[in-house]
Write a protein that holds these residues in place. Structure first.
Motif, short mmCIF file in Angstrom:
data_model
loop_
_atom_site.label_atom_id
_atom_site.label_comp_id
_atom_site.label_asym_id
_atom_site.label_seq_id
_atom_site.Cartn_x
_atom_site.Cartn_y
_atom_site.Cartn_z
N CYS A 130 -22.19 5.87 8.79
CA CYS A 130 -21.56 4.67 8.24
C CYS A 130 -20.12 4.95 7.85
N GLU A 131 -19.19 4.27 8.49
CA GLU A 131 -17.77 4.46 8.17
C GLU A 131 -17.47 4.01 6.75
N TYR A 132 -18.11 2.91 6.34
CA TYR A 132 -17.92 2.36 5.01
C TYR A 132 -19.25 2.39 4.26
N LYS B 98 -16.38 8.96 3.87
CA LYS B 98 -15.99 10.36 3.78
C LYS B 98 -14.93 10.60 2.71
N ALA B 99 -14.17 9.57 2.37
CA ALA B 99 -13.17 9.71 1.32
C ALA B 99 -13.77 9.63 -0.08
N LEU B 100 -14.93 9.03 -0.19
CA LEU B 100 -15.54 8.78 -1.49
C LEU B 100 -16.62 9.79 -1.86
N TYR B 101 -17.28 10.37 -0.85
CA TYR B 101 -18.46 11.20 -1.10
C TYR B 101 -18.34 12.53 -0.36
N ASP C 242 -27.90 -2.82 -5.11
CA ASP C 242 -27.10 -2.85 -3.88
C ASP C 242 -25.82 -2.05 -4.05
N SER C 243 -26.00 -0.81 -4.48
CA SER C 243 -24.87 0.03 -4.86
C SER C 243 -25.05 1.45 -4.33
N VAL C 244 -23.93 2.19 -4.30
CA VAL C 244 -23.94 3.60 -3.93
C VAL C 244 -23.15 4.36 -5.00
N LEU C 245 -23.79 5.33 -5.64
CA LEU C 245 -23.16 6.11 -6.71
C LEU C 245 -23.08 7.57 -6.29
N GLY C 246 -21.89 8.15 -6.37
CA GLY C 246 -21.66 9.50 -5.90
C GLY C 246 -22.04 10.57 -6.89
#
Length: 220
Positions: A25-27, A8-11, A126-130
């Motif tokens: 997902c918390e992380y 929630k802090a990143l996206y 294996d990544s997540v991009l906002g």
């Protein structure tokens, strides 16, 4: 800094059809093992305006896919996105709307939110991009440690992920310069920019300029 690695802090700008995954997902790295099954569930339910163009490949409206691009399912390509020549989508990939998958770029097991650009010779695994994240030409998300051990996220505290493969976790508006290497488990905060040819490792705060791994300044 521990809060800066939480989902929630990143996206902040997550498409409605991805909200249940992000909320659960918390992380963000916790989403990585769930991507395949989540895509298959979305394909089974359907997304309004999206069309199945081949086995387990769901594509939104006004998507441009060049003839020499390769898309292996399961995958979802968001509306208005562009998959350029030689791009290789290896499966377990979700892109939001208005994304650019550049020439000769390779993706696997990753999530790209709306308006992400990986335009030239990139590897995103294996990544997540906002939202509106960007990687410059030749930027690589390294997703496997040389010793093959599980990735640990090194922030103010260490996060034992239990996962052997984690690439980059880029928040909304993160921008990484050309020729950089995002080492396994690197987290880049919202609206943080990185100079070209930087080897990134650890957790970087939001609203910063990373001139080198030893020189990080706040935006003014």
């Amino acid at each position: 800094m521990s809060k800066l690695v939480k989902t929630k802090a990143l996206y902040s700008l997550v498409p409605e059809y991805l909200a249940p995954l992000f909320d659960s997902c918390e992380y963000p790295w916790e989403m990585l093992p769930k991507i395949k099954e989540y895509i298959l569930s979305l394909i089974k339910m359907g997304i309004p305006g999206y069309t199945l163009i081949s086995e387990n490949v769901l594509v939104g409206e006004n998507v441009r896919i060049y003839p020499t691009a390769t898309i292996e399912g399961p995958a979802i390509i968001g509306s208005g996105s562009e998959v350029r020549p030689g791009a290789f989508i290896r499966g377990n990939v979700i892109t939001g709307a208005g994304c650019v998958i550049g020439n000769s770029s390779e993706l696997k097991n990753c999530i790209l939110l709306d308006k992400v650009q990986i335009p030239h010779y990139n590897y995103i695994g294996d990544s997540v991009l906002g939202y509106k994240a960007h990687t410059g030409a030749g930027t690589i998300c390294s997703n496997l440690k040389s010793d093959g051990k599980a990735v640990v996220i090194h922030g103010d505290v260490d996060y034992e992920t239990g996962l052997r493969k984690i690439g980059g976790i880029l928040a909304d508006g993160a921008d990484v310069g050309c020729g950089s290497v995002i080492n396994p488990g690197t987290v880049i905060g919202k609206n943080t920019s990185v100079y070209p040819l930087t080897a990134l490792r650890g957790v970087y705060p939001s609203d910063c300029i990373v001139k080198s791994t030893k020189e990080i300044v706040k935006r003014v």
